[in-house]
Design a protein around this motif. Sequence first.
Motif, mmCIF file in Angstrom:
data_model
loop_
_atom_site.group_PDB
_atom_site.id
_atom_site.type_symbol
_atom_site.label_atom_id
_atom_site.label_comp_id
_atom_site.label_asym_id
_atom_site.label_seq_id
_atom_site.Cartn_x
_atom_site.Cartn_y
_atom_site.Cartn_z
ATOM 1 N N LYS A 1 0.830 -1.211 0.000
ATOM 2 C CA LYS A 1 0.000 0.000 0.000
ATOM 3 C C LYS A 1 0.859 1.253 0.000
ATOM 4 O O LYS A 1 0.569 2.224 -0.707
ATOM 5 C CB LYS A 1 -0.927 -0.001 1.216
ATOM 6 C CG LYS A 1 -2.029 -1.049 1.162
ATOM 7 C CD LYS A 1 -2.875 -1.017 2.428
ATOM 8 C CE LYS A 1 -3.947 -2.101 2.403
ATOM 9 N NZ LYS A 1 -4.750 -2.118 3.659
ATOM 10 N N ASN A 2 1.924 1.265 0.780
ATOM 11 C CA ASN A 2 2.806 2.439 0.825
ATOM 12 C C ASN A 2 3.559 2.622 -0.486
ATOM 13 O O ASN A 2 3.772 3.756 -0.945
ATOM 14 C CB ASN A 2 3.791 2.305 1.992
ATOM 15 C CG ASN A 2 3.130 2.523 3.338
ATOM 16 O OD1 ASN A 2 2.178 3.301 3.451
ATOM 17 N ND2 ASN A 2 3.611 1.848 4.373
ATOM 18 N N ILE A 3 3.979 1.514 -1.079
ATOM 19 C CA ILE A 3 4.643 1.612 -2.386
ATOM 20 C C ILE A 3 3.666 2.142 -3.427
ATOM 21 O O ILE A 3 4.040 2.934 -4.300
ATOM 22 C CB ILE A 3 5.216 0.234 -2.798
ATOM 23 C CG1 ILE A 3 6.354 -0.165 -1.854
ATOM 24 C CG2 ILE A 3 5.704 0.271 -4.249
ATOM 25 C CD1 ILE A 3 6.880 -1.567 -2.092
ATOM 26 N N SER A 4 2.408 1.734 -3.324
ATOM 27 C CA SER A 4 1.384 2.223 -4.252
ATOM 28 C C SER A 4 1.215 3.731 -4.122
ATOM 29 O O SER A 4 1.082 4.447 -5.127
ATOM 30 C CB SER A 4 0.045 1.527 -3.987
ATOM 31 O OG SER A 4 0.124 0.145 -4.272
ATOM 32 N N ARG A 5 1.208 4.232 -2.897
ATOM 33 C CA ARG A 5 1.080 5.673 -2.690
ATOM 34 C C ARG A 5 2.269 6.411 -3.301
ATOM 35 O O ARG A 5 2.115 7.455 -3.952
ATOM 36 C CB ARG A 5 0.975 5.976 -1.201
ATOM 37 C CG ARG A 5 -0.306 5.446 -0.532
ATOM 38 C CD ARG A 5 -0.432 5.943 0.898
ATOM 39 N NE ARG A 5 -1.568 5.329 1.562
ATOM 40 C CZ ARG A 5 -1.475 4.300 2.417
ATOM 41 N NH1 ARG A 5 -0.276 3.785 2.694
ATOM 42 N NH2 ARG A 5 -2.563 3.805 2.981
#
Length: 331
Positions: free
Chosen positions: A293-297
Motif C-alpha cells: 500500500k505504501n509503495i502504491s502511494r
Amino acid sequence: MKACNLVNVLCPVCGGGEYKALFDTRDYVFSCTDDIFRVNRCLKCGCGYLSPRPSKEDIPIYYPEEFYWSWEGDGESLGWESIVNKRRTQLEEKARWLSHIEPGRILDIGAQKGEFLWYMQQRGWEVEGVELDSSVPNPEKMPISYGDFLEMDFQEGAYDVITFWAVLEHVYDPKFFIEKASRLLKPGGLIVGVVTNLNSIQSRFYQADDYPRHLTIFTKDSVKRLCRDCDLEVDRVHTGQEIFGGSLSGGLVYFYKRLFGYSTVEGMSEWKQIKSPDLFWCQWRGKDSALVKNISRLDRLISYPLEKVLDKLGFGLTLSFSAKKAIDVES
C-alpha cells in the motif's frame, strides 16, 4: 479457456514484412485464453501490431459481455441517465474536437451503446452509428447499424464527420476502415479518432494495451501515413487523458513484486485484471500488505507529474488525432 487459431500477419498499416519483436503477452484482462501473442514493431512505418494474433473468425471469443460494461462497472443495473453521467466528462471532451464545426451529419464507428450519438444529437447533429457487435445494448434506440462496417452500404461523400473512438486498434484491417471512411466524407470532411501510442512507456514497457483485443498499436508517424495513403491530411495530434485514461502509475508496484518473487505473468495478471484492483495495489499474493500500500502511494505520487510531462511532449499512451479530406479530392 479455449485455445484459438493464431495467424501471422504483415503490418496492418503499410503491409511491411520486416519487423522487430518487442515482447510476448497474454489476455491478462479477461483471461479468455492462455494463448501467447507477440507484439512486433514494423521496421517500415513504426507501428506495433500483434502477430501471431487470433484469426478473424475467432476474434469475438475475446469480447465477453463484461467488456462492454467494464467502464461503467455494474452496467446491467444502470439506467440511461446514469450511463451518460458516468461518461459525461468523456463525452464533453469528444465533442470538443468538433467544437469548431457547425452541426452536420456524423457517423460514429464503434458506437457501442450510442452514448456519443445521443450526446451529439442533443447538440443539433444528424447522427448515425455502426457497432460491430450486435449483442451490445442500445437503451435509447439510437440509429445504429450492426455488423461489419466494411460490408455496409453508405452514401459516398455524404458525411461531415466520421469518428473512431478507440476503434482502430481493435479492427483487423484499419487501413480498409480509413479508406472507406475517406470515401464517405464530404470534401473538407473530418475524421477524428483515438488510438494507443506505442511510443509511450505505458504501451512499450507496461503492456498497457488490451491484448489481444488491441491488434494494432499506433504512433504519430503511422497515423499520419495511414491517413495520407487514404487522401487525408492529419491536422491535429494530441496525447492526453481527457477522453480515455492512460495513467503511468503501477510500474513501481510491478517492479517491486517482480524483484521479490513474482513472475512476469503473475505480476501482469494482478495488474491488468479489473475485478479486484486491491489484488495488485494493496496485497501481496492475495493478502493485505501495508508495504505494498505504501509503495502504491509513492508510485502514484511519482508517476502523476511525470505522466503529465510525457503527455505534453507527445509520449502519452492515449493518442487523439483529426484528419481532413482535401477539398479538391473527388468524392
